[in-house]
Design a protein around this motif. Structure first.
Motif, PDB file in Angstrom:
ATOM      1  N   SER A  78       0.838  -1.194   0.000  1.00 48.86           N
ATOM      2  CA  SER A  78       0.000   0.000   0.000  1.00 48.86           C
ATOM      3  C   SER A  78       0.873   1.243   0.000  1.00 48.86           C
ATOM      4  O   SER A  78       1.939   1.253   0.605  1.00 48.86           O
ATOM      5  N   CYS A  79       0.396   2.292  -0.627  1.00 50.70           N
ATOM      6  CA  CYS A  79       1.103   3.572  -0.642  1.00 50.70           C
ATOM      7  C   CYS A  79       0.443   4.502   0.375  1.00 50.70           C
ATOM      8  O   CYS A  79      -0.765   4.749   0.305  1.00 50.70           O
ATOM      9  N   LEU A  80       1.247   5.002   1.307  1.00 50.85           N
ATOM     10  CA  LEU A  80       0.741   5.903   2.348  1.00 50.85           C
ATOM     11  C   LEU A  80       0.924   7.374   2.010  1.00 50.85           C
ATOM     12  O   LEU A  80       0.177   8.220   2.487  1.00 50.85           O
ATOM     13  N   GLN A  81       1.954   7.660   1.204  1.00 56.23           N
ATOM     14  CA  GLN A  81       2.249   9.044   0.806  1.00 56.23           C
ATOM     15  C   GLN A  81       2.903   9.006  -0.562  1.00 56.23           C
ATOM     16  O   GLN A  81       3.753   8.155  -0.827  1.00 56.23           O
ATOM     17  N   GLY A  82       2.535   9.944  -1.419  1.00 54.57           N
ATOM     18  CA  GLY A  82       3.126  10.002  -2.750  1.00 54.57           C
ATOM     19  C   GLY A  82       2.452   9.022  -3.696  1.00 54.57           C
ATOM     20  O   GLY A  82       1.258   8.747  -3.587  1.00 54.57           O
ATOM     21  N   ALA A  83       3.256   8.471  -4.629  1.00 56.90           N
ATOM     22  CA  ALA A  83       2.714   7.544  -5.630  1.00 56.90           C
ATOM     23  C   ALA A  83       3.839   6.685  -6.187  1.00 56.90           C
ATOM     24  O   ALA A  83       4.986   7.130  -6.287  1.00 56.90           O
ATOM     25  N   VAL A  84       3.479   5.456  -6.564  1.00 55.20           N
ATOM     26  CA  VAL A  84       4.433   4.542  -7.204  1.00 55.20           C
ATOM     27  C   VAL A  84       3.768   3.845  -8.373  1.00 55.20           C
ATOM     28  O   VAL A  84       2.543   3.728  -8.451  1.00 55.20           O
ATOM     29  N   TRP A  85       4.616   3.366  -9.254  1.00 60.84           N
ATOM     30  CA  TRP A  85       4.217   2.446 -10.310  1.00 60.84           C
ATOM     31  C   TRP A  85       4.703   1.107  -9.800  1.00 60.84           C
ATOM     32  O   TRP A  85       5.906   0.835  -9.786  1.00 60.84           O
ATOM     33  N   ASP A  86       3.796   0.286  -9.302  1.00 64.00           N
ATOM     34  CA  ASP A  86       4.112  -0.963  -8.620  1.00 64.00           C
ATOM     35  C   ASP A  86       4.098  -2.101  -9.623  1.00 64.00           C
ATOM     36  O   ASP A  86       3.128  -2.249 -10.380  1.00 64.00           O
ATOM     37  N   VAL A  87       5.162  -2.899  -9.638  1.00 66.17           N
ATOM     38  CA  VAL A  87       5.343  -3.939 -10.648  1.00 66.17           C
ATOM     39  C   VAL A  87       5.441  -5.306  -9.982  1.00 66.17           C
ATOM     40  O   VAL A  87       6.165  -5.486  -9.005  1.00 66.17           O
ATOM     41  N   VAL A  88       4.726  -6.275 -10.555  1.00 69.78           N
ATOM     42  CA  VAL A  88       4.767  -7.665 -10.116  1.00 69.78           C
ATOM     43  C   VAL A  88       5.153  -8.520 -11.305  1.00 69.78           C
ATOM     44  O   VAL A  88       4.603  -8.355 -12.402  1.00 69.78           O
ATOM     45  N   VAL A  89       6.115  -9.441 -11.101  1.00 63.44           N
ATOM     46  CA  VAL A  89       6.563 -10.346 -12.158  1.00 63.44           C
ATOM     47  C   VAL A  89       6.282 -11.774 -11.719  1.00 63.44           C
ATOM     48  O   VAL A  89       6.685 -12.192 -10.633  1.00 63.44           O
ATOM     49  N   ASP A  90       5.623 -12.540 -12.565  1.00 64.02           N
ATOM     50  CA  ASP A  90       5.305 -13.935 -12.262  1.00 64.02           C
ATOM     51  C   ASP A  90       6.536 -14.802 -12.527  1.00 64.02           C
ATOM     52  O   ASP A  90       6.979 -14.939 -13.671  1.00 64.02           O
ATOM     53  N   LEU A  91       7.088 -15.368 -11.458  1.00 63.58           N
ATOM     54  CA  LEU A  91       8.252 -16.256 -11.568  1.00 63.58           C
ATOM     55  C   LEU A  91       7.895 -17.701 -11.238  1.00 63.58           C
ATOM     56  O   LEU A  91       8.781 -18.549 -11.105  1.00 63.58           O
ATOM     57  N   ARG A  92       6.613 -18.020 -11.123  1.00 60.42           N
ATOM     58  CA  ARG A  92       6.175 -19.350 -10.703  1.00 60.42           C
ATOM     59  C   ARG A  92       6.330 -20.367 -11.828  1.00 60.42           C
ATOM     60  O   ARG A  92       5.795 -20.184 -12.923  1.00 60.42           O
ATOM     61  N   ALA A  93       7.065 -21.427 -11.519  1.00 63.21           N
ATOM     62  CA  ALA A  93       7.265 -22.506 -12.496  1.00 63.21           C
ATOM     63  C   ALA A  93       5.907 -23.070 -12.902  1.00 63.21           C
ATOM     64  O   ALA A  93       5.049 -23.330 -12.063  1.00 63.21           O
ATOM     65  N   GLY A  94       5.708 -23.223 -14.204  1.00 64.57           N
ATOM     66  CA  GLY A  94       4.474 -23.801 -14.714  1.00 64.57           C
ATOM     67  C   GLY A  94       3.293 -22.854 -14.793  1.00 64.57           C
ATOM     68  O   GLY A  94       2.225 -23.238 -15.261  1.00 64.57           O
ATOM     69  N   SER A  95       3.462 -21.614 -14.370  1.00 63.31           N
ATOM     70  CA  SER A  95       2.352 -20.661 -14.418  1.00 63.31           C
ATOM     71  C   SER A  95       2.046 -20.288 -15.874  1.00 63.31           C
ATOM     72  O   SER A  95       2.970 -20.111 -16.678  1.00 63.31           O
ATOM     73  N   PRO A  96       0.775 -20.130 -16.216  1.00 59.84           N
ATOM     74  CA  PRO A  96       0.445 -19.714 -17.591  1.00 59.84           C
ATOM     75  C   PRO A  96       0.916 -18.290 -17.910  1.00 59.84           C
ATOM     76  O   PRO A  96       0.978 -17.915 -19.076  1.00 59.84           O
ATOM     77  N   THR A  97       1.266 -17.518 -16.874  1.00 63.88           N
ATOM     78  CA  THR A  97       1.753 -16.152 -17.096  1.00 63.88           C
ATOM     79  C   THR A  97       3.224 -16.016 -16.680  1.00 63.88           C
ATOM     80  O   THR A  97       3.681 -14.917 -16.353  1.00 63.88           O
ATOM     81  N   PHE A  98       3.967 -17.119 -16.712  1.00 63.57           N
ATOM     82  CA  PHE A  98       5.386 -17.129 -16.347  1.00 63.57           C
ATOM     83  C   PHE A  98       6.145 -16.058 -17.119  1.00 63.57           C
ATOM     84  O   PHE A  98       6.020 -15.936 -18.334  1.00 63.57           O
ATOM     85  N   LEU A  99       6.926 -15.252 -16.401  1.00 65.82           N
ATOM     86  CA  LEU A  99       7.748 -14.150 -16.898  1.00 65.82           C
ATOM     87  C   LEU A  99       6.934 -12.988 -17.488  1.00 65.82           C
ATOM     88  O   LEU A  99       7.478 -12.133 -18.175  1.00 65.82           O
ATOM     89  N   GLN A 100       5.649 -12.940 -17.178  1.00 64.32           N
ATOM     90  CA  GLN A 100       4.854 -11.765 -17.539  1.00 64.32           C
ATOM     91  C   GLN A 100       4.799 -10.837 -16.328  1.00 64.32           C
ATOM     92  O   GLN A 100       4.961 -11.276 -15.194  1.00 64.32           O
ATOM     93  N   TRP A 101       4.590  -9.556 -16.584  1.00 65.72           N
ATOM     94  CA  TRP A 101       4.519  -8.587 -15.506  1.00 65.72           C
ATOM     95  C   TRP A 101       3.222  -7.793 -15.585  1.00 65.72           C
ATOM     96  O   TRP A 101       2.601  -7.704 -16.640  1.00 65.72           O
ATOM     97  N   TYR A 102       2.873  -7.248 -14.433  1.00 67.33           N
ATOM     98  CA  TYR A 102       1.695  -6.401 -14.303  1.00 67.33           C
ATOM     99  C   TYR A 102       2.103  -5.197 -13.467  1.00 67.33           C
ATOM    100  O   TYR A 102       2.861  -5.336 -12.500  1.00 67.33           O
ATOM    101  N   ALA A 103       1.608  -4.028 -13.830  1.00 71.38           N
ATOM    102  CA  ALA A 103       1.907  -2.816 -13.059  1.00 71.38           C
ATOM    103  C   ALA A 103       0.615  -2.076 -12.743  1.00 71.38           C
ATOM    104  O   ALA A 103      -0.339  -2.106 -13.533  1.00 71.38           O
TER     105      ALA A 103
END
Length: 186
Positions: A78-103
């Motif tokens: 969570s952001c308490l002050q200001g702002a961020v572009w928060d990025v998540v990368v799927d590193l799970r073996a066998g995941s259908p979205t492996f090595l994809q990111w979401y921001a």
């Protein structure tokens, strides 16, 4: 009635949490966490650790960090002050979205958080000076289980919204993913 509106993202197990503040003439109350309400979104562990970051300069990047089993962790960011572009990368073996990111933009104003599944790397870029984040972790930090992906990993091609002006010496030296990287087995 839940104080959270939960939305799926393109990455399985990564959820956008929109907080619903209660406001009146005095101000507002915003619930940051409720294990009962967030269980349906995928939070199934205790809160083992809470961290707070303060980042001074706009354009700073922190990440991309994760923990391997047996200390793999879920995070609620969570952001308490200001702002961020928060990025998540799927590193799970066998995941259908492996090595994809979401921001997702997280800010003090938008009351949005990200619930990040174990096996995903996390990082962010500050969009404002003096930005503060609050992290809830389902497992304590375990140095022997720590992992990281370089923020400029070519296999990911993350489109950071601003030029990266600050990157810690530690984050700058994270290795690139080897071509044979198969992911994190959970």
């Amino acid at each position: 009635m839940s104080r959270f509106m939960v939305t799926t993202t393109p990455l399985p197990g990564v959820m956008k949490i929109q907080r619903q503040p209660l406001a009146d003439a005095r101000g507002a109350l915003t619930r940051l966490f409720c294990s009962h309400d967030l269980a349906a979104a995928g939070w199934d562990g205790p809160i083992a650790q809470i961290n707070h970051t303060h980042t001074v300069h706009r354009g700073t990047v922190r990440g991309l960090h994760y923990q391997r089993p047996p200390a793999a962790e879920a995070k609620l960011v969570s952001c308490l002050q200001g702002a961020v572009w928060d990025v998540v990368v799927d590193l799970r073996a066998g995941s259908p979205t492996f090595l994809q990111w979401y921001a997702q933009e997280l800010s003090a104003e938008n009351n949005t958080a990200l619930l990040i599944a174990p096996g995903c790397a996390h990082g962010f870029q500050t969009l404002a000076d003096n930005t503060e984040l609050l992290y809830l972790h389902s497992a304590p930090y375990t140095p022997g289980c720590e992992g990281a992906v370089h923020v400029r990993e070519p296999q990911l091609a993350i489109a950071w919204p601003l030029p990266i002006i600050h990157l810690s010496a530690r984050d700058a030296t994270h290795a690139l993913l080897p071509p044979e990287f198969q992911g994190i087995a959970l």
